[in-house]
Write a protein that holds these residues in place. Structure first.
Motif, mmCIF file in Angstrom:
data_model
loop_
_atom_site.group_PDB
_atom_site.id
_atom_site.type_symbol
_atom_site.label_atom_id
_atom_site.label_comp_id
_atom_site.label_asym_id
_atom_site.label_seq_id
_atom_site.Cartn_x
_atom_site.Cartn_y
_atom_site.Cartn_z
ATOM 1 N N GLN A 151 4.983 -6.787 0.111
ATOM 2 C CA GLN A 151 4.289 -7.130 -1.133
ATOM 3 C C GLN A 151 4.495 -8.614 -1.429
ATOM 4 O OE1 GLN A 151 2.504 -4.513 -2.698
ATOM 5 N NE2 GLN A 151 3.136 -3.649 -0.723
ATOM 6 N N VAL B 34 5.723 2.982 8.393
ATOM 7 C CA VAL B 34 4.991 1.741 8.187
ATOM 8 C C VAL B 34 5.780 0.858 7.221
ATOM 9 C CG1 VAL B 34 2.731 2.770 8.601
ATOM 10 C CG2 VAL B 34 3.632 2.696 6.273
ATOM 11 N N ARG B 35 5.592 -0.438 7.383
ATOM 12 C CA ARG B 35 6.257 -1.404 6.509
ATOM 13 C C ARG B 35 5.211 -2.025 5.596
ATOM 14 N NH1 ARG B 35 10.308 -6.058 8.782
ATOM 15 N NH2 ARG B 35 10.539 -7.331 6.902
ATOM 16 N N ALA B 36 5.447 -1.933 4.295
ATOM 17 C CA ALA B 36 4.481 -2.416 3.304
ATOM 18 C C ALA B 36 5.050 -3.646 2.605
ATOM 19 C CB ALA B 36 4.167 -1.316 2.292
ATOM 20 N N TRP C 232 -0.356 5.462 -2.101
ATOM 21 C CA TRP C 232 -1.312 4.556 -1.465
ATOM 22 C C TRP C 232 -1.805 5.192 -0.170
ATOM 23 C CZ3 TRP C 232 -1.924 -0.328 -3.910
ATOM 24 C CH2 TRP C 232 -0.989 -0.599 -4.917
ATOM 25 N N VAL D 6 -2.932 5.287 3.497
ATOM 26 C CA VAL D 6 -2.796 4.517 4.732
ATOM 27 C C VAL D 6 -3.803 4.990 5.766
ATOM 28 C CG1 VAL D 6 -1.220 3.891 6.607
ATOM 29 C CG2 VAL D 6 -0.356 4.098 4.275
ATOM 30 N N HIS E 81 -0.728 9.393 3.089
ATOM 31 C CA HIS E 81 -0.327 8.489 2.005
ATOM 32 C C HIS E 81 1.132 8.051 2.153
ATOM 33 C CE1 HIS E 81 -3.910 10.325 0.166
ATOM 34 N NE2 HIS E 81 -3.912 9.299 -0.682
ATOM 35 N N HIS F 237 9.660 -5.812 0.392
ATOM 36 C CA HIS F 237 9.136 -4.891 1.396
ATOM 37 C C HIS F 237 9.551 -3.448 1.121
ATOM 38 C CE1 HIS F 237 8.610 -8.518 4.036
ATOM 39 N NE2 HIS F 237 9.658 -8.900 3.345
ATOM 40 N N ARG G 58 8.217 2.993 4.649
ATOM 41 C CA ARG G 58 7.866 4.347 4.256
ATOM 42 C C ARG G 58 7.333 5.142 5.447
ATOM 43 N NH1 ARG G 58 10.608 3.215 0.555
ATOM 44 N NH2 ARG G 58 10.077 3.221 -1.664
#
Length: 387
Positions: free
Chosen positions: A366, A362-364, A351, A353, A343, A333, A336
């Motif tokens: 993967q 936000v939590r991204a 990326w 958003v 972005h 995770h 950011r």
């Protein structure tokens, strides 16, 4: 206190955190939904609760502060928080009360209790004028561990890289020292930490190159992340340039410097390593972190059995010193903050958003695919939430 009942309460919260429905949990445990709601509320208000019964005796939070003084303390705290300079702590409020000639004058401890009672306190570094930050829930032992490196110099200019890992629930620590901070050295430290403290569900890092895989290659999944994936641990990266999001380990660094590093003059790496066990014994058995309500880290872990990285499991891990670790199925995770163009940046790539989220965190997460060439028997087991 009935320890079986205490364990039942902890089990109910663990299962709820795992995603199970309240009704199913209560039915299985033979308890009412009212019982569950009580202990769920207890956990949400204090993630470090031991789920013990509370005394029914009347609680006196403070005795010297009159209602008028209490309201003045609240007003001063709010005014100091909204100011663009100065401090906001209990001592600052105490000093202002002296200036205002308040009688009777409450102590700093009483002021702190008033602030805590009205939920006007927060973790070090959490105060912010920006967006809401979704702090990780630390619900049990090894739910979240954090690792960071602090660099120190000894006589002659030699750099000592000090690796510190902290279990955020019990504040138990594992420390190693090295002359470098490469990803291989970091992996070796993590394996030692997981052998000593146990395998965590989430492992928190900042964006140091040895943790994230470097800052040059596009979409790189570095050695540390691969090791976490292989061991069923979810790596979690805090926002870039925001050390306050890792405030627990930063606070430990400060304690380590004050109680260990500045207390003597070290000559070489071997000297540091020889003295570290003395500090760790003192820390675990005598020091009482403020967040543990009078307990030591050793007391927090007394009698607990947690899944650890055993020698047998350790042999299943490929030699990361000699070659590249395989990419196995799992998640990691990134947290950011969305920049003014909408972005976020992770894996050395920007990326989009969306403008709707500008200024928000936000939590991204993967997700990685299973490696077809890797037998499922060669991967360490992934544990459910709460171990």
């Amino acid at each position: 206190m009935n320890t079986n009942e205490q364990a039942l309460r902890r089990e109910a919260i663990r299962r709820r955190m795992s995603g199970e429905q309240r009704r199913d949990i209560c039915q299985d445990l033979g308890r009412s939904t009212r019982w569950f709601d009580k202990w769920w509320s207890e956990f949400r208000s204090d993630p470090h609760t031991d789920f013990a019964d509370h005394s029914r005796a009347p609680l006196t939070v403070w005795s010297i502060a009159t209602p008028a003084v209490e309201q003045l303390v609240i007003a001063l705290r709010q005014a100091f928080e909204s100011a663009n300079h100065g401090l906001i702590a209990a001592r600052t409020i105490w000093g202002k009360l002296i200036e205002l000639n308040v009688k009777p004058l409450p102590s700093e401890a009483t002021i702190q209790r008033i602030l805590a009672y009205h939920e006007l306190t927060h973790p070090v570094g959490a105060a912010t004028k920006t967006a809401y930050y979704p702090w990780l829930l630390v619900w049990d032992v090894n739910a979240v561990q954090a690792t960071d490196i602090i660099t120190k110099h000894i006589r002659g200019g030699v750099e000592i890289q000090n690796f510190h890992t902290l279990d955020l629930f019990t504040q138990s620590a594992c420390l190693t020292q090295s002359l470098d901070k490469t990803s291989a050295t970091t992996c070796a430290h993590l394996l030692k930490a997981w052998e000593k403290l146990g395998l965590p569900y989430l492992h928190q890092f900042d964006n140091e190159g040895s943790f994230c895989g470097g800052h040059t290659h596009w979409r790189v999944i570095g050695r540390v992340v691969r090791l976490c994936l292989f061991c069923g641990v979810e790596a979690f990266f805090t926002p870039i340039y925001e050390a306050k999001r890792n405030h627990q380990i930063e606070t430990f660094h400060g304690l380590w410097c004050q109680a260990f590093w500045t207390r003597q003059i070290f000559t070489d790496l071997a000297h540091v390593r020889a003295q570290i066990p003395v500090f760790t014994r003192w820390y675990h058995h005598h020091y009482r972190p403020p967040c543990l309500q009078g307990k030591t880290p050793a007391q927090m872990r007394y009698g607990l059995r947690v899944p650890k990285l055993t020698a047998e499991l350790r042999r299943l891990i490929p030699d990361f010193q000699a070659g590249r670790l395989p990419l196995t199925a799992g998640r990691f995770h990134f947290m950011r903050k969305v920049d003014p163009s909408g972005h976020i940046e992770f894996l050395n790539e920007r990326w989009l958003v969306g403008s709707k989220w500008i200024g928000e965190y936000v939590r991204a997460p993967q997700s990685t695919r299973p490696n077809r060439h890797l037998s499922s028997r060669t991967r360490l087991p992934t544990r459910p939430i709460g171990g």
